[in-house]
Motif scaffolding. Sequence first.
Motif, PDB file in Angstrom:
ATOM      1  N   PRO A  96      20.513   4.512 -20.192  1.00 32.33           N
ATOM      2  CA  PRO A  96      21.632   5.453 -20.309  1.00 32.33           C
ATOM      3  C   PRO A  96      22.620   5.018 -21.380  1.00 32.33           C
ATOM      4  N   ALA A  97      23.464   5.936 -21.787  1.00 30.69           N
ATOM      5  CA  ALA A  97      24.458   5.630 -22.823  1.00 30.69           C
ATOM      6  C   ALA A  97      25.594   4.780 -22.274  1.00 30.69           C
ATOM      7  N   GLY A  98      25.912   4.956 -20.992  1.00 31.46           N
ATOM      8  CA  GLY A  98      27.021   4.215 -20.385  1.00 31.46           C
ATOM      9  C   GLY A  98      26.651   3.718 -19.010  1.00 31.46           C
ATOM     10  N   ASP A  99      27.618   3.733 -18.072  1.00 26.79           N
ATOM     11  CA  ASP A  99      27.373   3.287 -16.704  1.00 26.79           C
ATOM     12  C   ASP A  99      26.614   4.368 -15.935  1.00 26.79           C
ATOM     13  N   LEU A 100      25.719   3.943 -15.066  1.00 23.81           N
ATOM     14  CA  LEU A 100      24.952   4.903 -14.280  1.00 23.81           C
ATOM     15  C   LEU A 100      24.734   4.357 -12.874  1.00 23.81           C
ATOM     16  N   TRP A 101      25.100   5.182 -11.864  1.00 21.38           N
ATOM     17  CA  TRP A 101      24.863   4.862 -10.453  1.00 21.38           C
ATOM     18  C   TRP A 101      23.637   5.626  -9.986  1.00 21.38           C
ATOM     19  N   LEU A 102      22.737   4.947  -9.291  1.00 21.63           N
ATOM     20  CA  LEU A 102      21.527   5.582  -8.772  1.00 21.63           C
ATOM     21  C   LEU A 102      21.305   5.156  -7.319  1.00 21.63           C
ATOM     22  N   ARG A 103      20.764   6.079  -6.531  1.00 25.18           N
ATOM     23  CA  ARG A 103      20.415   5.742  -5.153  1.00 25.18           C
ATOM     24  C   ARG A 103      18.906   5.862  -4.983  1.00 25.18           C
ATOM     25  N   PRO A 104      18.230   4.762  -4.574  1.00 23.48           N
ATOM     26  CA  PRO A 104      16.779   4.825  -4.345  1.00 23.48           C
ATOM     27  C   PRO A 104      16.468   5.678  -3.111  1.00 23.48           C
ATOM     28  N   ASP A 117      21.457   1.157  -0.238  1.00 19.32           N
ATOM     29  CA  ASP A 117      21.853   0.402  -1.429  1.00 19.32           C
ATOM     30  C   ASP A 117      22.157   1.337  -2.590  1.00 19.32           C
ATOM     31  N   ARG A 118      22.931   0.824  -3.554  1.00 19.19           N
ATOM     32  CA  ARG A 118      23.198   1.556  -4.789  1.00 19.19           C
ATOM     33  C   ARG A 118      22.749   0.690  -5.961  1.00 19.19           C
ATOM     34  N   LEU A 119      22.043   1.309  -6.899  1.00 19.60           N
ATOM     35  CA  LEU A 119      21.630   0.629  -8.117  1.00 19.60           C
ATOM     36  C   LEU A 119      22.632   0.979  -9.210  1.00 19.60           C
ATOM     37  N   LEU A 120      23.236  -0.036  -9.814  1.00 20.95           N
ATOM     38  CA  LEU A 120      24.228   0.172 -10.867  1.00 20.95           C
ATOM     39  C   LEU A 120      23.729  -0.414 -12.179  1.00 20.95           C
ATOM     40  N   ILE A 121      23.720   0.429 -13.212  1.00 22.85           N
ATOM     41  CA  ILE A 121      23.403  -0.004 -14.572  1.00 22.85           C
ATOM     42  C   ILE A 121      24.700   0.059 -15.364  1.00 22.85           C
ATOM     43  N   VAL A 122      25.189  -1.081 -15.821  1.00 20.59           N
ATOM     44  CA  VAL A 122      26.462  -1.154 -16.536  1.00 20.59           C
ATOM     45  C   VAL A 122      26.220  -1.102 -18.044  1.00 20.59           C
ATOM     46  N   ALA A 123      26.971  -0.241 -18.724  1.00 21.60           N
ATOM     47  CA  ALA A 123      26.937  -0.141 -20.183  1.00 21.60           C
ATOM     48  C   ALA A 123      25.516   0.043 -20.709  1.00 21.60           C
ATOM     49  N   GLY A 124      24.770   0.927 -20.057  1.00 15.07           N
ATOM     50  CA  GLY A 124      23.433   1.246 -20.530  1.00 15.07           C
ATOM     51  C   GLY A 124      22.443   0.098 -20.461  1.00 15.07           C
TER      52      GLY A 124
END
Length: 249
Positions: A96-104, A117-124
């Motif tokens: 992703p271009a920025g932060d992204l929250w995802l739920r499995p 749980d929450r999966l967090l991708i910080v700053a792409g």
Amino acid sequence: MKRAMFGKAGTAALLGVLATACAPPAAPPTVEAESAVAAGWTRPPEILSVQRAAASLIFTGEAEPGARVVLRSDSGAAYAAVADARGRFDIRMAAPAGDLWLRPETQVGQDAAPSPDRLLIVAGGRGPIAILRAGGPTRRLDRAPALGAVDSDGRMRLASGRAPAGAPVVVRAGGESVRVAPDGEGRWSLMLRPSNGPDEIQAGGGRFAWPGEADPGASPRVERAGQGWRIAWTGAAGARQSTWLPDAA
């Protein structure tokens, strides 16, 4: 995070060892597990690791054999794959271009089992990639330092990380020192007393300046704080959570 997360140890010494809260990867599904699926019970998926390939991120994990595994964002965007006969799956997505929250989420037929749980991708993916877990330690998937995360709820703090080859880790805070034995994956966690403001935590020979709790405000929120990233988010029953992820070495 939940009060029960810290148990009775918070009233004891300054530092109390918490039994490793990150369980080892689930064993291959058994006949009993498959019968449970047939009966309508489906376990949520577990994300185990991430790899970067060019401009993509590849998440690997375990779920029910043959289940469709989905990583779903709050905006509705979803990334999916089907688990193989052993329950293993890989989900590839563009970074992703920025932060992204995802739920499995696992889907078997008409049944769906979202993960807590929450999966967090910080700053792409240029920043940390982590699994945030209400009632347990944050699990870093990226290349993290000896101190991977500090989770807090305003009352107690939970420090966690990973040690090379499962070697014992010495953690120091507030003038006290504790030797922590990691689990089979090399992961460890340790309870700390609360702090009214910034303080230093030493782990695995490194020094980390914890910047303090996230201020009240919008949630979820990702921001720079000291030499790391601070996340304000909401756990079970609307409980306010704060997680600090130190920068990778």
